[in-house]
Design a protein around this motif. Structure first.
Motif, PDB file in Angstrom:
ATOM      1  N   LEU A 183     114.244  98.198 -63.385  1.00 23.81           N
ATOM      2  CA  LEU A 183     113.117  98.759 -64.122  1.00 23.81           C
ATOM      3  C   LEU A 183     111.823  98.019 -63.795  1.00 23.81           C
ATOM      4  CD1 LEU A 183     114.767  99.323 -67.625  1.00 23.81           C
ATOM      5  CD2 LEU A 183     114.032 101.098 -66.021  1.00 23.81           C
ATOM      6  N   LYS A 226     110.766 100.329 -60.966  1.00 27.03           N
ATOM      7  CA  LYS A 226     110.429 101.373 -61.945  1.00 27.03           C
ATOM      8  C   LYS A 226     111.472 102.495 -61.926  1.00 27.03           C
ATOM      9  CE  LYS A 226     106.527  99.179 -62.552  1.00 27.03           C
ATOM     10  NZ  LYS A 226     106.370  98.277 -63.703  1.00 27.03           N
ATOM     11  N   TRP A 240     113.920 104.564 -63.489  1.00 24.98           N
ATOM     12  CA  TRP A 240     114.486 104.999 -64.767  1.00 24.98           C
ATOM     13  C   TRP A 240     115.830 105.700 -64.600  1.00 24.98           C
ATOM     14  CZ3 TRP A 240     114.840 110.286 -64.693  1.00 24.98           C
ATOM     15  CH2 TRP A 240     113.922 110.997 -63.908  1.00 24.98           C
ATOM     16  N   THR A 264     113.668 101.865 -70.599  1.00 25.18           N
ATOM     17  CA  THR A 264     113.676 102.944 -69.612  1.00 25.18           C
ATOM     18  C   THR A 264     112.700 104.047 -69.997  1.00 25.18           C
ATOM     19  OG1 THR A 264     116.000 102.478 -69.108  1.00 25.18           O
ATOM     20  CG2 THR A 264     115.134 104.606 -68.406  1.00 25.18           C
ATOM     21  N   VAL A 311     109.272 103.208 -69.040  1.00 27.01           N
ATOM     22  CA  VAL A 311     109.004 103.385 -67.611  1.00 27.01           C
ATOM     23  C   VAL A 311     108.916 104.863 -67.252  1.00 27.01           C
ATOM     24  CG1 VAL A 311     109.968 103.055 -65.290  1.00 27.01           C
ATOM     25  CG2 VAL A 311     110.042 101.190 -66.953  1.00 27.01           C
ATOM     26  N   PRO A 369     105.429 106.683 -69.493  1.00 28.07           N
ATOM     27  CA  PRO A 369     104.438 105.642 -69.817  1.00 28.07           C
ATOM     28  C   PRO A 369     103.322 106.135 -70.725  1.00 28.07           C
ATOM     29  CG  PRO A 369     104.151 106.421 -67.567  1.00 28.07           C
ATOM     30  CD  PRO A 369     105.442 107.007 -68.061  1.00 28.07           C
ATOM     31  N   ARG A 420     100.904 101.898 -61.301  1.00 27.80           N
ATOM     32  CA  ARG A 420     102.329 102.206 -61.408  1.00 27.80           C
ATOM     33  C   ARG A 420     102.670 103.289 -60.392  1.00 27.80           C
ATOM     34  NH1 ARG A 420     105.551 105.984 -63.692  1.00 27.80           N
ATOM     35  NH2 ARG A 420     107.609 105.315 -64.408  1.00 27.80           N
TER      36      ARG A 420
END
Length: 279
Positions: free
Chosen positions: A204, A208, A210, A251, A254, A257, A271
């Motif tokens: 994560l 990133k 998920w 999660t 992420v 957001p 991101r």
């Protein structure tokens, strides 16, 4: 002479692609059919205790024994998604074929190792089955690190879900291998279970990802349910549900957001998405 481009119009390259498709399909069917058969029928050979996949699990309950219902649901979803991956491999879209082929050797190896694990597990060869799963985990980790920006329809069924299940299976099989039933081993298991947070947190925070996060949360819930019905007066199942909650919320932060007030960072490019939507 350099290696042949498998996507060129050269006849030899086309033969390579055809052979690759055949091996992919055969390895998948080998793994799938073996799993179905050994879920319902134990092997009839071998010198050790034989049983079905879940039958052996029931004979060797440990602090990492999963809920069989959760495991079954997980694999039903995984098999359906893997059929989708294979469909893309056989499609007429050259871009899809190329994307699917980029991870093909790892997918074939995954199926072969999964087949080997079932054969060993159902015959109570726990040391060898653990070795197989460690190799599986290493090869899937290598796949992840080499191909961390795959399209979602490849990443989820070929990388994220198999890798996450293998992580849980390594500790599950390992606990059976060392006969983890006494108090000392259970105390160590109460500590080791928090490694799940470290595992999910790594993917994560760094990638990133998920997909790994939700898969980990689901299997953590399965571990909690399995432990609750195995040993109600214990710490393992509350820890498992606590881990599930931590991983699930992390999660969601992420994956969504904007819900957690991180939309500005996303708009600013801080991101970057892990995966491409298509090939």
């Amino acid at each position: 002479m350099g290696p042949t481009n498998p996507f060129s119009r050269d006849p030899d390259a086309q033969h390579n692609i055809l052979a690759y498709k055949i091996f992919t399909l055969i390895s998948f069917l080998l793994s799938f059919v073996t799993a179905i058969v050994y879920t319902h029928s134990p092997p009839l050979d071998g010198s050790y205790t034989n049983g079905t996949i879940f039958g052996i699990s029931n004979l060797h309950v440990t602090p990492f024994t999963q809920s069989h219902v959760f495991v079954s649901i997980y694999w039903i979803v995984l098999y359906i998604l893997q059929v989708g991956y294979i469909w893309h491999l056989f499609s007429g879209n050259e871009a899809h074929v190329k994307a699917a082929a980029s991870v093909g050797s790892h997918f074939i190896l995954f199926n072969l190792l999964h087949f080997a694990w079932i054969m060993l597990w159902c015959r109570s060869h726990f040391f060898l089955s653990e070795v197989v799963q460690v190799i599986q985990f290493l090869q899937l980790t290598a796949l992840y690190l080499r191909h961390s920006t795959l399209p979602r329809w490849i990443h989820t069924p070929v990388v994220a879900m198999p890798l996450t299940f293998t992580f849980f299976l390594v500790v599950w099989n390992g606990a059976v291998m060392v006969h983890c039933h006494d108090l000392i081993c259970r105390i160590l298991a109460n500590i080791a279970i928090w490694g799940i947070v470290v595992y999910a947190g790594f993917f994560l925070a760094v990638f990133k990802d998920w997909h790994v996060g939700f898969a980990t949360a689901f299997l953590s819930a399965g571990l909690g349910v399995g432990q609750f019905f195995t040993k109600t007066i214990a710490l393992q199942w509350p820890f498992a549900f606590a881990i599930m909650s931590i991983v699930f919320v992390s999660t969601c932060a992420v994956a969504f957001p904007e819900v957690f007030g991180a939309s500005e960072a996303r708009e600013g490019g801080e991101r970057a998405p892990l995966l491409r939507e298509d090939a």
